[in-house]
Design a protein around this motif. Sequence first.
Motif, short mmCIF file in Angstrom:
data_model
loop_
_atom_site.label_atom_id
_atom_site.label_comp_id
_atom_site.label_asym_id
_atom_site.label_seq_id
_atom_site.Cartn_x
_atom_site.Cartn_y
_atom_site.Cartn_z
N PHE A 41 54.34 -104.05 29.30
CA PHE A 41 54.73 -104.25 30.40
C PHE A 41 54.52 -104.28 31.32
O PHE A 41 53.64 -105.14 31.33
CB PHE A 41 54.56 -102.08 29.95
N PRO A 42 55.34 -104.70 32.17
CA PRO A 42 55.70 -105.03 33.68
C PRO A 42 54.01 -105.02 34.34
O PRO A 42 53.97 -103.66 34.34
CB PRO A 42 56.89 -104.92 34.00
N SER A 43 54.10 -105.77 35.43
CA SER A 43 53.06 -105.16 36.60
C SER A 43 53.54 -104.45 37.45
O SER A 43 54.98 -104.26 37.30
CB SER A 43 52.97 -106.99 37.53
N THR A 62 57.66 -98.51 36.52
CA THR A 62 58.47 -96.92 35.86
C THR A 62 57.48 -96.90 34.67
O THR A 62 57.61 -95.60 34.20
CB THR A 62 60.13 -98.17 35.25
N PHE A 63 56.68 -97.51 34.03
CA PHE A 63 55.64 -97.21 32.98
C PHE A 63 54.44 -97.26 33.79
O PHE A 63 53.78 -96.82 32.77
CB PHE A 63 55.84 -98.66 31.36
N ASP A 64 54.17 -97.27 34.43
CA ASP A 64 52.87 -97.03 35.23
C ASP A 64 52.33 -95.70 35.19
O ASP A 64 52.96 -94.53 35.66
CB ASP A 64 53.10 -97.28 36.85
N ILE A 71 66.64 -99.40 28.10
CA ILE A 71 64.94 -100.25 28.01
C ILE A 71 65.83 -102.31 27.46
O ILE A 71 66.40 -102.22 26.95
CB ILE A 71 64.17 -99.62 27.01
N THR A 72 65.04 -103.04 28.63
CA THR A 72 64.68 -103.93 28.84
C THR A 72 64.24 -104.89 27.51
O THR A 72 62.50 -104.78 28.09
CB THR A 72 65.46 -104.60 29.52
N ILE A 73 63.90 -106.54 26.75
CA ILE A 73 63.31 -106.77 25.93
C ILE A 73 63.48 -108.46 26.26
O ILE A 73 64.28 -108.54 25.87
CB ILE A 73 62.87 -106.37 24.23
N GLY A 132 60.96 -104.67 33.44
CA GLY A 132 60.84 -104.24 32.22
C GLY A 132 60.21 -104.75 30.91
O GLY A 132 59.17 -105.53 31.18
N LEU A 133 60.41 -104.70 30.05
CA LEU A 133 59.57 -105.01 28.86
C LEU A 133 59.65 -106.77 28.78
O LEU A 133 60.46 -106.82 28.89
CB LEU A 133 59.63 -104.13 27.75
N PHE A 134 58.80 -107.39 28.40
CA PHE A 134 58.83 -108.38 27.96
C PHE A 134 57.58 -109.16 26.65
O PHE A 134 56.88 -108.44 26.49
CB PHE A 134 58.67 -110.19 28.73
N ARG A 135 58.28 -110.13 25.61
CA ARG A 135 57.40 -110.94 24.70
C ARG A 135 56.10 -111.31 25.08
O ARG A 135 56.15 -112.12 26.16
CB ARG A 135 58.55 -111.10 24.23
N THR A 136 55.02 -111.26 24.03
CA THR A 136 54.00 -111.72 24.92
C THR A 136 53.40 -112.42 23.88
O THR A 136 53.68 -111.46 22.31
CB THR A 136 53.09 -110.97 26.05
#
Length: 557
Positions: free
Chosen positions: A320-322, A328-330, A401-403, A452-456
Amino acid sequence: MAIAGISAAALVATACGGGDSSSDSGSGGGEGQAGGSFSIHGCTPQNPLVPGNTNETCGGNILDAVTAKLVHYNPETAEPENDLAESIETEDNQTFTVKLKEGRKFSDGTDVTAKSFVDAWNWNRAGKNATLSSYFFDVIEGAADMDCGTKKEKDKESGEMVDVPDCEGSPAKADEMSGLKVVDDTTFTIKTTEKVSNLPVRLGYTAFAPLPESFFEDDGKAFGDKPVGAGPYMVKTYDKGQQVVLEKNPEYTGDFAGNADEVTFKFYQDTDAAYKDVQAGTLDILDQLPTSALAGKKYEGDLPDRTEQKATGVFQSISFPSPKADKTFDDNLELRKAISMAIDRDTIIDKIFAGTRQPATGWVSPAVDGYKEGACGDACTYDKAKAKEMFDQAGGYDGTITISYNADGDHKAWVDATCSSITDALGVKCVGKSYPDFATMRALVTDKKMKGLFRTGWQMDYPSIENFLAPLYGTGAGSNDGDYSSEKFDTLLKEAAAGEDAEAANTKYQEAEAELANGFPVIPLWYGQAIAGWSDKVDNVKLTPFGTIDVATVTVK
């Protein structure tokens, strides 16, 4: 990237408990010989090749061949073995005495001394240098005194006033850590703020590599293009965005010398292209086969007797983004868990990865001692109906939603499948968002600008449960991409590090992992299984428990 050869007094944490090879066809019968050259798949490093500022695999894999550390991780078992260290001794897990082997040199011909370590670690921790690995030195006494003060500044994205480092107006109290002392040319001591039971295990990580005196002449500016290390190889040429060519370090007298005279890391924008080059013989080694080659075990026919499969200390996730970039997700735990529960991990692993992954049930890899199944709870179990119910209770999601993912890695297929699963379960549009390469994407993540979301993904730096927790989720940690912060989690980490033995420490680390379920900083996806392939030009190709290729053991036929 645990311990044969290190003092028994320092042996307080065990090696990884998994990672045994389950090779499909073996790594060859040793037909190669010393000399020659080979090429290996690589990717664009995020930053210049400075050990303390490299916390990703693209640069890390190169530096692992160039640097030597106090300990070296066994390529078969991941157990730490003495390298530059003659011994690492402690009686209380708080004061450690390090004795170096005599006669070891950097590739520029200068001696590796106790000062080489102390100066390097102080530079890495200095607040004014803002290195990505500074967090690893926080356990050393006096580390906090090297932080700069802060000042208020308006954030360009949010417009809010935030605290930013102010090293000019409010310099650090100290230029060096009080817990590091040079005793003589081959001896130094480390004193930690509290007991750190697994400190010797950590010291094979790249951030703890020594630096030559020449580094400090310009604070590593020239060093980043042509690093000077004490490892078996040295950088011959670095063509940005294209490749890095290594050659043998003529000053190397250690126990882990390379076989080949020259190794080229070729940077690819597409893993499928790299795979085709391995088939054609224009690339010699690919450390992770693309999903296109996994379907129906196509690779077995393409590369007969030239593949190896191994369980690895690798953990894949969606972050989830900083809040600095996207709020948005905080503070919406239900939304985070609903998205996780909407991901059909088993089907994705079966269809995209041909069963070569293991669904994650928590945040720690099974490859390390202390792993405990189920830390994530129901949130990591696919339940379409429950996910939708929780999603609605959380208020849903306004928009798409974006990844995000890097296109030079083999991620599009699983990201698209993940989005499809999320859309099917939650009724919200989800799409993948690609960036041209790893360096471009990681720059946005590191700068806290990724929305947005991102792969890690996390490849263990050293074989310890702590490595899957502290660097990723500790407050202010260099790889804490989403800026997760929990006072309870941080406290449990400190209590774990001070454990009297491995069992006591692991119990506390397990409690810390369980606490992550109350904040859900990232969505666990799956644990690693690496399948490497190679051309008929090379032999003795070994996958390590870290999911990397042991460059030194490769031979050319």
